[in-house]
Write a protein that holds these residues in place. Structure first.
Motif, PDB file in Angstrom:
ATOM      1  N   ALA A 234       0.872  -1.073  -0.024  1.00 52.77           N
ATOM      2  CA  ALA A 234      -0.282  -0.269  -0.215  1.00 52.77           C
ATOM      3  C   ALA A 234       0.707   1.407   0.194  1.00 52.77           C
ATOM      4  N   TYR A 235       2.034   1.049   1.131  1.00 55.56           N
ATOM      5  CA  TYR A 235       2.884   2.029   0.878  1.00 55.56           C
ATOM      6  C   TYR A 235       3.537   2.551  -0.331  1.00 55.56           C
ATOM      7  N   ALA A 236       4.312   1.423  -0.844  1.00 53.39           N
ATOM      8  CA  ALA A 236       4.549   1.495  -2.252  1.00 53.39           C
ATOM      9  C   ALA A 236       3.609   2.644  -2.963  1.00 53.39           C
ATOM     10  N   TYR A 237       2.068   1.598  -3.469  1.00 52.81           N
ATOM     11  CA  TYR A 237       1.621   1.967  -4.365  1.00 52.81           C
ATOM     12  C   TYR A 237       1.333   3.586  -4.205  1.00 52.81           C
ATOM     13  N   PHE A 238       0.976   4.139  -2.948  1.00 49.20           N
ATOM     14  CA  PHE A 238       0.207   5.340  -2.863  1.00 49.20           C
ATOM     15  C   PHE A 238       1.559   6.207  -3.152  1.00 49.20           C
ATOM     16  N   VAL A 239       3.041   6.046  -2.522  1.00 48.15           N
ATOM     17  CA  VAL A 239       4.137   6.831  -2.533  1.00 48.15           C
ATOM     18  C   VAL A 239       4.376   7.106  -3.391  1.00 48.15           C
ATOM     19  N   VAL A 240       5.545   5.674  -4.360  1.00 51.80           N
ATOM     20  CA  VAL A 240       5.759   5.723  -4.992  1.00 51.80           C
ATOM     21  C   VAL A 240       5.527   5.459  -6.357  1.00 51.80           C
ATOM     22  N   HIS A 241       4.108   5.175  -6.733  1.00 48.14           N
ATOM     23  CA  HIS A 241       3.315   5.085  -8.148  1.00 48.14           C
ATOM     24  C   HIS A 241       1.595   5.807  -8.341  1.00 48.14           C
ATOM     25  N   GLN A 242       1.420   6.180  -7.199  1.00 50.55           N
ATOM     26  CA  GLN A 242       0.242   6.832  -7.341  1.00 50.55           C
ATOM     27  C   GLN A 242       0.406   8.644  -7.480  1.00 50.55           C
ATOM     28  N   PRO A 243       1.366   8.946  -7.230  1.00 51.70           N
ATOM     29  CA  PRO A 243       1.410   9.693  -8.029  1.00 51.70           C
ATOM     30  C   PRO A 243       2.105  10.565  -9.287  1.00 51.70           C
ATOM     31  N   GLU A 244       2.645   9.254  -9.909  1.00 54.04           N
ATOM     32  CA  GLU A 244       2.746   9.336 -11.240  1.00 54.04           C
ATOM     33  C   GLU A 244       1.712  10.007 -12.375  1.00 54.04           C
ATOM     34  N   ALA A 245       0.187   8.715 -11.676  1.00 55.11           N
ATOM     35  CA  ALA A 245      -1.128   8.675 -12.576  1.00 55.11           C
ATOM     36  C   ALA A 245      -2.163   8.120 -11.312  1.00 55.11           C
ATOM     37  N   LEU A 246      -3.349   7.967 -12.489  1.00 60.91           N
ATOM     38  CA  LEU A 246      -4.374   8.064 -10.726  1.00 60.91           C
ATOM     39  C   LEU A 246      -4.629   6.721 -11.081  1.00 60.91           C
ATOM     40  N   THR A 247      -4.327   5.799 -12.180  1.00 62.23           N
ATOM     41  CA  THR A 247      -4.641   4.819 -12.343  1.00 62.23           C
ATOM     42  C   THR A 247      -3.698   3.806 -12.100  1.00 62.23           C
ATOM     43  N   PRO A 248      -3.131   2.104 -11.709  1.00 64.02           N
ATOM     44  CA  PRO A 248      -2.712   1.385 -11.936  1.00 64.02           C
ATOM     45  C   PRO A 248      -1.611   1.428 -13.369  1.00 64.02           C
ATOM     46  N   VAL A 249      -2.209   1.159 -13.752  1.00 68.19           N
ATOM     47  CA  VAL A 249      -2.462   1.235 -15.119  1.00 68.19           C
ATOM     48  C   VAL A 249      -1.099   2.141 -16.103  1.00 68.19           C
ATOM     49  N   GLY A 250      -2.004   3.754 -15.321  1.00 67.61           N
ATOM     50  CA  GLY A 250      -1.409   4.424 -15.720  1.00 67.61           C
ATOM     51  C   GLY A 250      -0.052   5.023 -15.138  1.00 67.61           C
ATOM     52  N   ASN A 251       0.288   3.678 -13.734  1.00 61.76           N
ATOM     53  CA  ASN A 251       1.016   4.220 -12.701  1.00 61.76           C
ATOM     54  C   ASN A 251       2.491   3.417 -12.627  1.00 61.76           C
ATOM     55  N   GLY A 252       1.945   2.033 -13.223  1.00 63.43           N
ATOM     56  CA  GLY A 252       3.583   0.999 -12.600  1.00 63.43           C
ATOM     57  C   GLY A 252       2.796   0.101 -11.915  1.00 63.43           C
ATOM     58  N   GLY A 253       1.794   0.760 -11.152  1.00 62.11           N
ATOM     59  CA  GLY A 253       1.998  -0.546  -9.859  1.00 62.11           C
ATOM     60  C   GLY A 253       0.268  -1.647  -9.639  1.00 62.11           C
ATOM     61  N   GLU A 254       0.902  -1.872 -11.089  1.00 61.18           N
ATOM     62  CA  GLU A 254      -0.096  -2.704 -10.776  1.00 61.18           C
ATOM     63  C   GLU A 254       0.302  -3.944 -10.517  1.00 61.18           C
ATOM     64  N   ALA A 255       1.270  -4.588 -10.184  1.00 63.65           N
ATOM     65  CA  ALA A 255       2.117  -5.247  -8.850  1.00 63.65           C
ATOM     66  C   ALA A 255       1.473  -4.845  -7.329  1.00 63.65           C
ATOM     67  N   SER A 256       1.898  -3.522  -7.574  1.00 59.12           N
ATOM     68  CA  SER A 256       1.754  -3.394  -5.816  1.00 59.12           C
ATOM     69  C   SER A 256       0.136  -3.194  -5.137  1.00 59.12           C
ATOM     70  N   ALA A 257      -0.323  -2.938  -6.583  1.00 61.23           N
ATOM     71  CA  ALA A 257      -2.275  -3.031  -6.037  1.00 61.23           C
ATOM     72  C   ALA A 257      -2.278  -4.681  -5.428  1.00 61.23           C
ATOM     73  N   LEU A 258      -2.437  -5.668  -6.800  1.00 62.78           N
ATOM     74  CA  LEU A 258      -2.697  -6.794  -6.755  1.00 62.78           C
ATOM     75  C   LEU A 258      -2.217  -7.169  -5.190  1.00 62.78           C
ATOM     76  N   PHE A 259      -0.084  -7.067  -4.872  1.00 60.46           N
ATOM     77  CA  PHE A 259       0.115  -7.658  -4.057  1.00 60.46           C
ATOM     78  C   PHE A 259      -0.266  -7.197  -2.311  1.00 60.46           C
ATOM     79  N   CYS A 260      -0.901  -6.221  -2.429  1.00 55.78           N
ATOM     80  CA  CYS A 260      -1.570  -5.492  -1.230  1.00 55.78           C
ATOM     81  C   CYS A 260      -2.956  -5.658  -1.285  1.00 55.78           C
ATOM     82  N   TRP A 261      -3.706  -6.351  -2.042  1.00 58.99           N
ATOM     83  CA  TRP A 261      -4.991  -6.969  -2.115  1.00 58.99           C
ATOM     84  C   TRP A 261      -4.994  -8.280  -1.678  1.00 58.99           C
ATOM     85  N   ALA A 262      -3.946  -9.068  -2.402  1.00 61.49           N
ATOM     86  CA  ALA A 262      -3.891 -10.196  -1.985  1.00 61.49           C
ATOM     87  C   ALA A 262      -3.318 -11.253  -0.761  1.00 61.49           C
ATOM     88  N   PHE A 263      -2.104 -10.118  -0.612  1.00 61.32           N
ATOM     89  CA  PHE A 263      -1.684 -10.189   0.737  1.00 61.32           C
ATOM     90  C   PHE A 263      -2.760 -10.083   2.559  1.00 61.32           C
TER      91      PHE A 263
END
Length: 148
Positions: A80-109
């Motif tokens: 969650a930290y990786a997504y919101f601090v590293v990826h989300q500032p780049e773009a709104l969606t995981p596809v646009g900011n490269g945060g798909e893996a972070s988001a999926l891992f976050c929810w899977a765990f």
């Protein structure tokens, strides 16, 4: 049909736990030691080195099913930290900011935090041993004090 599927649920969950944990641990090893084409961060560098350490340790614990809920909680939080601090500032969606893996891992765990480890977890094997030991202890007659 649903009875068979429900009977397989703990095994499917155990396999899910193992695969997610293993992939997470490999990602951590890749980042921490430069394995599998990863780049080694400088020891102690924030946040990369610590993130890789969390990935390796928590991923291994989750894959083994040892302290699964706690390890999964830490892993989910780190993603969650990786997504919101590293990826989300780049773009709104995981596809646009490269945060798909972070988001999926976050929810899977996070799912594993609430479901537990499933079948084949070390925690369950240790729990079965301690339950067997407790049952054997309770079957024994209590020791009586001998008057002096």
């Amino acid at each position: 049909m649903s009875t068979r599927l429900n009977g397989a649920q703990p095994y499917a969950l155990g396999l899910f736990r193992f695969v997610i944990g293993l992939i997470f641990a490999i990602h951590g090893a890749s980042s921490l030691f430069g394995l599998f084409g990863g780049r080694e961060p400088e020891v102690g560098a924030w946040p990369g080195w610590y993130a890789a350490l969390i990935q390796l340790v928590c991923g291994t614990l989750v894959a083994l099913g040892l302290g699964t809920r706690i390890a999964a909680f830490l892993a989910s939080g780190s993603m969650a930290y990786a997504y919101f601090v590293v990826h989300q500032p780049e773009a709104l969606t995981p596809v646009g900011n490269g945060g798909e893996a972070s988001a999926l891992f976050c929810w899977a765990f996070l799912l594993l935090v609430f479901t537990g480890p499933g079948a084949g977890a070390v925690d369950r094997l240790l729990g079965a041993r301690s339950e067997r030991g407790s049952a054997e202890e309770s079957r024994r007659e209590p020791a009586t004090a001998v008057p002096a």
